[in-house]
Design a protein around this motif. Structure first.
Motif, PDB file in Angstrom:
ATOM      1  N   ALA A 123       0.981  -1.193   0.009  1.00 38.59           N
ATOM      2  CA  ALA A 123      -0.076  -0.067  -0.037  1.00 38.59           C
ATOM      3  C   ALA A 123       0.840   1.304  -0.023  1.00 38.59           C
ATOM      4  O   ALA A 123       2.097   0.996   0.469  1.00 38.59           O
ATOM      5  N   TYR A 124       0.411   2.470  -0.445  1.00 43.85           N
ATOM      6  CA  TYR A 124       0.936   3.457  -0.645  1.00 43.85           C
ATOM      7  C   TYR A 124       0.069   4.709  -0.423  1.00 43.85           C
ATOM      8  O   TYR A 124      -1.222   4.701  -0.609  1.00 43.85           O
ATOM      9  N   VAL A 125       0.882   5.890  -0.111  1.00 41.04           N
ATOM     10  CA  VAL A 125      -0.051   7.105   0.362  1.00 41.04           C
ATOM     11  C   VAL A 125       0.265   8.341  -1.119  1.00 41.04           C
ATOM     12  O   VAL A 125       1.500   8.247  -1.208  1.00 41.04           O
ATOM     13  N   TYR A 126      -0.702   8.627  -1.420  1.00 41.61           N
ATOM     14  CA  TYR A 126      -0.315   9.578  -2.718  1.00 41.61           C
ATOM     15  C   TYR A 126      -0.797  10.997  -2.310  1.00 41.61           C
ATOM     16  O   TYR A 126      -1.940  11.211  -1.789  1.00 41.61           O
ATOM     17  N   HIS A 127       0.199  11.884  -2.429  1.00 38.49           N
ATOM     18  CA  HIS A 127       0.144  13.234  -1.837  1.00 38.49           C
ATOM     19  C   HIS A 127      -0.320  13.953  -3.015  1.00 38.49           C
ATOM     20  O   HIS A 127       0.309  13.982  -3.940  1.00 38.49           O
ATOM     21  N   PHE A 128      -1.203  14.909  -2.690  1.00 37.87           N
ATOM     22  CA  PHE A 128      -1.497  16.076  -3.790  1.00 37.87           C
ATOM     23  C   PHE A 128      -0.844  17.476  -3.383  1.00 37.87           C
ATOM     24  O   PHE A 128      -1.152  18.128  -2.454  1.00 37.87           O
ATOM     25  N   GLY A 129       0.090  17.614  -4.081  1.00 37.01           N
ATOM     26  CA  GLY A 129       1.028  18.863  -3.744  1.00 37.01           C
ATOM     27  C   GLY A 129       1.893  18.781  -2.653  1.00 37.01           C
ATOM     28  O   GLY A 129       2.872  18.243  -2.336  1.00 37.01           O
ATOM     29  N   LEU A 130       1.141  19.376  -1.287  1.00 38.05           N
ATOM     30  CA  LEU A 130       1.818  19.373  -0.254  1.00 38.05           C
ATOM     31  C   LEU A 130       1.890  17.828   0.574  1.00 38.05           C
ATOM     32  O   LEU A 130       1.085  17.107   0.637  1.00 38.05           O
ATOM     33  N   ARG A 131       3.109  17.937   1.045  1.00 37.87           N
ATOM     34  CA  ARG A 131       3.340  16.524   1.843  1.00 37.87           C
ATOM     35  C   ARG A 131       3.056  16.696   3.290  1.00 37.87           C
ATOM     36  O   ARG A 131       3.315  15.485   3.874  1.00 37.87           O
ATOM     37  N   ASP A 132       2.757  17.859   3.711  1.00 39.94           N
ATOM     38  CA  ASP A 132       2.342  18.081   5.234  1.00 39.94           C
ATOM     39  C   ASP A 132       0.865  17.463   5.389  1.00 39.94           C
ATOM     40  O   ASP A 132       0.098  18.048   4.680  1.00 39.94           O
ATOM     41  N   PHE A 173      -4.248  10.540  -0.869  1.00 41.76           N
ATOM     42  CA  PHE A 173      -5.107   9.509  -1.287  1.00 41.76           C
ATOM     43  C   PHE A 173      -4.470   8.283  -0.627  1.00 41.76           C
ATOM     44  O   PHE A 173      -3.036   8.019  -0.693  1.00 41.76           O
ATOM     45  N   VAL A 174      -5.116   7.197  -0.113  1.00 43.68           N
ATOM     46  CA  VAL A 174      -4.470   6.069   0.376  1.00 43.68           C
ATOM     47  C   VAL A 174      -4.915   4.921  -0.701  1.00 43.68           C
ATOM     48  O   VAL A 174      -5.958   4.519  -0.765  1.00 43.68           O
ATOM     49  N   VAL A 175      -3.897   4.217  -1.149  1.00 41.43           N
ATOM     50  CA  VAL A 175      -4.110   3.282  -2.067  1.00 41.43           C
ATOM     51  C   VAL A 175      -3.722   1.828  -1.304  1.00 41.43           C
ATOM     52  O   VAL A 175      -2.433   1.613  -1.408  1.00 41.43           O
ATOM     53  N   ASP A 176      -4.701   0.889  -0.825  1.00 43.21           N
ATOM     54  CA  ASP A 176      -4.105  -0.073  -0.382  1.00 43.21           C
ATOM     55  C   ASP A 176      -4.906  -1.321  -0.832  1.00 43.21           C
ATOM     56  O   ASP A 176      -5.492  -1.210  -1.796  1.00 43.21           O
ATOM     57  N   GLU A 177      -4.857  -2.404  -0.302  1.00 43.90           N
ATOM     58  CA  GLU A 177      -5.116  -3.666  -1.042  1.00 43.90           C
ATOM     59  C   GLU A 177      -6.499  -3.792  -1.304  1.00 43.90           C
ATOM     60  O   GLU A 177      -7.157  -3.838  -2.623  1.00 43.90           O
ATOM     61  N   PHE A 178      -7.376  -3.290  -0.259  1.00 44.02           N
ATOM     62  CA  PHE A 178      -8.832  -3.252  -0.535  1.00 44.02           C
ATOM     63  C   PHE A 178      -9.489  -2.396  -1.326  1.00 44.02           C
ATOM     64  O   PHE A 178     -10.147  -2.547  -2.148  1.00 44.02           O
ATOM     65  N   SER A 179      -8.714  -1.104  -1.141  1.00 44.94           N
ATOM     66  CA  SER A 179      -9.291   0.104  -1.907  1.00 44.94           C
ATOM     67  C   SER A 179      -9.217  -0.327  -3.408  1.00 44.94           C
ATOM     68  O   SER A 179      -9.830   0.123  -4.279  1.00 44.94           O
ATOM     69  N   ALA A 180      -7.846  -0.516  -3.742  1.00 44.31           N
ATOM     70  CA  ALA A 180      -7.602  -0.835  -5.126  1.00 44.31           C
ATOM     71  C   ALA A 180      -8.478  -2.027  -5.845  1.00 44.31           C
ATOM     72  O   ALA A 180      -8.870  -1.770  -6.898  1.00 44.31           O
ATOM     73  N   VAL A 181      -8.840  -3.050  -4.994  1.00 46.03           N
ATOM     74  CA  VAL A 181      -9.858  -3.929  -5.424  1.00 46.03           C
ATOM     75  C   VAL A 181     -11.099  -3.277  -5.717  1.00 46.03           C
ATOM     76  O   VAL A 181     -11.733  -3.805  -6.872  1.00 46.03           O
ATOM     77  N   MET A 182     -11.365  -2.740  -4.580  1.00 47.85           N
ATOM     78  CA  MET A 182     -13.019  -1.993  -4.813  1.00 47.85           C
ATOM     79  C   MET A 182     -12.970  -0.993  -5.983  1.00 47.85           C
ATOM     80  O   MET A 182     -13.892  -1.016  -6.703  1.00 47.85           O
ATOM     81  N   MET A 183     -11.681  -0.579  -6.213  1.00 47.87           N
ATOM     82  CA  MET A 183     -11.890   0.449  -7.352  1.00 47.87           C
ATOM     83  C   MET A 183     -11.910  -0.373  -8.642  1.00 47.87           C
ATOM     84  O   MET A 183     -12.771  -0.127  -9.647  1.00 47.87           O
ATOM     85  N   ALA A 184     -11.132  -1.324  -8.643  1.00 49.17           N
ATOM     86  CA  ALA A 184     -11.110  -2.130 -10.020  1.00 49.17           C
ATOM     87  C   ALA A 184     -12.492  -2.868 -10.110  1.00 49.17           C
ATOM     88  O   ALA A 184     -13.196  -2.973 -11.014  1.00 49.17           O
ATOM     89  N   LEU A 185     -13.320  -2.961  -8.873  1.00 46.17           N
ATOM     90  CA  LEU A 185     -14.530  -3.667  -9.109  1.00 46.17           C
ATOM     91  C   LEU A 185     -15.712  -2.710  -9.599  1.00 46.17           C
ATOM     92  O   LEU A 185     -16.460  -2.964 -10.492  1.00 46.17           O
ATOM     93  N   VAL A 186     -15.499  -1.452  -8.871  1.00 47.02           N
ATOM     94  CA  VAL A 186     -16.434  -0.384  -9.408  1.00 47.02           C
ATOM     95  C   VAL A 186     -16.090  -0.122 -11.033  1.00 47.02           C
ATOM     96  O   VAL A 186     -17.261  -0.126 -11.654  1.00 47.02           O
ATOM     97  N   LEU A 187     -14.913  -0.197 -11.364  1.00 50.62           N
ATOM     98  CA  LEU A 187     -14.768   0.255 -13.019  1.00 50.62           C
ATOM     99  C   LEU A 187     -15.098  -1.020 -13.751  1.00 50.62           C
ATOM    100  O   LEU A 187     -16.054  -0.477 -14.646  1.00 50.62           O
TER     101      LEU A 187
END
Lengths: 494, 126
Positions: free
Chosen positions: A59-68, A75-89
């Motif tokens: 899993a990884y954390v995606y920062h928009f611009g500011l890192r603070d 955005f947090v992209v971890d195992e379940f949210s990635a699978v959920m995203m694939a399912l939705v699409l």
């Protein structure tokens, strides 16, 4: 190495498509359809690539611009949210393919581009809600989601659609206002909106501000309870889901409600923290609501005559299973909840799409006129049968696996009495699904002889729903395909 | 003592009163436009609550000044910025709701929910 920017590309692609559809007036209808299909397939492939990356590198954390994290959006992209995203699409790709022919049948032709704009915005906001790690960002995506989902109900412009979406809008807005109030109470305690930081701060200070946390939790759970149609707050769901055009019903019942439940799981486990929630005895109350919902949803469904209303009430009962899984407050319970999110999304969209195909060809919504329809439309009815048997819990279909896991989780949590409720609910499911199947395949039709012919509906409608039914059976035999991801994701919640 | 407590927390008490008034209007009033007004009152109460969290007694508007070295207290700008977004969301919900009411009026000839229910039950009986 697969790029970490892929989730953002998916969001931008969906947003750009939503913008281009109404602007591209010079393109022909077919060209717009090809363009939409193309962008959906690209988005699905990107989401599968994201799953591959998460499996490879974690899993990884995606920062928009500011890192603070105090001020930046993450955005947090971890195992379940990635699978959920694939399912939705993937699921919405199939539903959109199905909708190309069906939607012309249900709404005015000049509204069709607007409908697809709404659908793409709906997908955009669902993916945003899955991935975001920021409370206010969650609220904004949620508002886009609730407005667009009201929009795809009311676009049919029938009298009952207008009232149903008005009701949906009213209750949905009460829900989102409550959630915003809850977020305000949390912000009072923590002073930032990042979920991970909120979790850390709340763990330390909750003894100083117990009332704030309790009030915030109350507002947030009530709000999401309305939006996810947890039993006593479900009144908008049957109207909205049954009157909507068929593709909208499949999207709303299959995916949108699940996104809100996923957000509840996030709020309970990742923001407030499991220890605090269980000290307040909230999981226990959740199981009570869930059990009442599991029984009453099915009981209401038995009394209905309209096909899509039956399916909508059945959704209320199935949401009960997911909430029960959340309320068991064990690792197994949570994994069942997440597993049922996936299985129910597949089964319910198969059911809605096949019911929609039957309505498309015969124009009948009343289940009493379904006699002999299995001979007239075998493909649609077989897809319907697979979905319905899955809902009842016949082995070999994914619904059985989630009931099996749920039973194990209930025994594991030391509450065997709930098993009786699960059995009773399955029995009630059988009471309203089995007669439809029997009358479709075994009874004589009044209008025509029972001679087997192939469905008269377009191929673009039968193929997507057959794929969904196939996925139901595949997951029924190989639940590990989904379970591996869930088992890897569960430790991140506790 | 009591009055002091009320005065210090007047913003929280006010916003919770507004929230309840709005909720009551949405749930009980049969007129659809008044329901929309109730929703607006609820949203306003949340906005008031959120903005007042960020208020600092004696604080100034959070504008960065390059000249002068003295330390100045600022009001927390984050809640105000969030509420700007919230207002946009509230306006879009209101617009959508009002346009739905126009459609409902065209379909049923009334915007009173109890009359609409009567018309619907008559239609169902026919």
């Amino acid at each position: 190495m697969i790029s970490m920017h892929l989730p953002v590309y998916i969001l931008l692609l969906l947003l750009a498509t939503a913008l281009i559809i109404p602007l591209a007036t010079k393109l022909s209808n077919l060209e717009i359809k090809i363009y939409m299909t193309y962008s959906l397939i690209v988005a699905s492939l990107l989401s599968i690539a994201t799953v591959a990356r998460v499996l490879q590198a974690g899993a990884y954390v995606y920062h928009f611009g500011l890192r603070d994290p105090m001020i930046g959006v993450e955005f947090v992209v971890d195992e379940f949210s990635a699978v959920m995203m694939a399912l939705v699409l993937i699921l919405s790709t199939l539903v959109v393919l199905y909708s190309y022919r069906d939607i012309e049948h249900e709404i005015y032709p000049h509204l069709v581009p607007g409908y697809y704009t709404l659908v793409f915005l709906l997908m955009f906001s669902m993916i945003g809600m899955i991935l975001t790690n920021d409370l206010f960002n969650l609220y904004v995506f949620m508002e886009i989601l609730s407005l667009t989902s009201c929009g795809i109900v009311s676009i049919k412009r029938k009298k009952e659609n207008l009232l149903a979406s008005m009701k949906y809008l009213m209750l949905g807005t009460i829900g989102s206002v409550s959630i915003l109030m809850g977020i305000a109470f949390l912000y009072m305690v923590t002073g930032n909106l990042n979920m991970t930081l909120n979790y850390e701060i709340i763990q330390e200070v909750w003894h100083i501000y117990p009332r704030n946390i309790l009030v915030a939790l109350g507002f947030i759970l009530t709000g999401f309870g309305i939006k996810a149609a947890v039993f006593p707050l479900h009144t908008w769901l049957p109207d909205a889901h049954s009157t909507a055009p068929t593709p909208s019903s499949a999207l709303l019942s299959g995916l949108v409600v699940k996104i809100y439940l996923f957000a509840v799981i996030k709020m309970i486990y990742r923001v407030i923290g499991f220890d605090i929630v269980s000290q307040l005895d909230i999981p226990l109350f959740l199981t009570y609501f869930a059990m009442v919902g599991m029984i009453m949803g099915s009981v209401f469904a038995i009394g209905q005559k309209d096909m899509k209303r039956i399916l909508a009430y059945s959704s209320v009962a199935q949401i009960g299973y997911i909430v029960l899984g959340i309320g068991l407050a064990t690792e197994r319970g949570l994994s069942v909840a997440l597993f049922h999110v996936v299985t129910h999304a597949l089964m319910k969209s198969a059911l809605f799409l096949s019911a929609g195909a039957i309505i498309y060809q015969t124009g009948k919504r009343d289940v009493r006129y379904f006699e002999g329809i299995g001979y007239q439309m075998p493909v649609s009815m077989i897809v319907f049968t697979i979905g319905a048997l899955g809902m009842i819990g016949i082995p070999g279909i994914n619904g059985f696996m989630s009931k099996w896991y749920l039973g194990l989780a209930v025994l594991d949590a030391g509450r065997p009495l709930i098993l009786l409720v699960i059995l009773l609910s399955s029995f009630l499911n059988a009471v309203y699904y089995i007669p439809i199947i029997i009358s479709a395949f075994l009874k004589e039709s009044a209008d025509r002889e029972n001679v087997m012919i192939v469905d008269d509906v377009p191929k673009s409608m039968t193929i997507p729903m057959s794929i969904i039914a196939g996925l139901c059976i595949i997951i029924g035999f190989f639940p590990q395909l989904v379970m591996t991801f869930i088992e890897r994701a569960i430790p991140t919640f506790f | 003592m009591q009055i002091q407590f009320f005065l210090q927390n007047i913003n929280y008490i006010g916003s919770s009163c507004l929230f309840v008034i709005g909720l009551y209007t949405v749930l009980t009033h049969p007129n659809l436009i008044k329901k929309i007004i109730g929703i607006n009152i609820m949203e306003t109460s949340v906005f008031l609550f959120f903005v007042s969290i960020g208020f600092v007694q004696g604080g100034r508007a959070p504008i960065l000044q390059t000249s002068g070295n003295e330390a100045v207290q600022y009001v927390n700008p984050l809640p105000s910025a969030l509420i700007l977004t919230g207002i946009v969301v509230a306006v879009s919900i209101t617009v959508y709701g009002l346009s739905m009411i126009i459609k409902i009026y065209n379909a049923y000839g009334t915007i009173e929910l109890d009359e609409i229910m009567q018309i619907r039950s008559e239609e169902a009986n026919d």
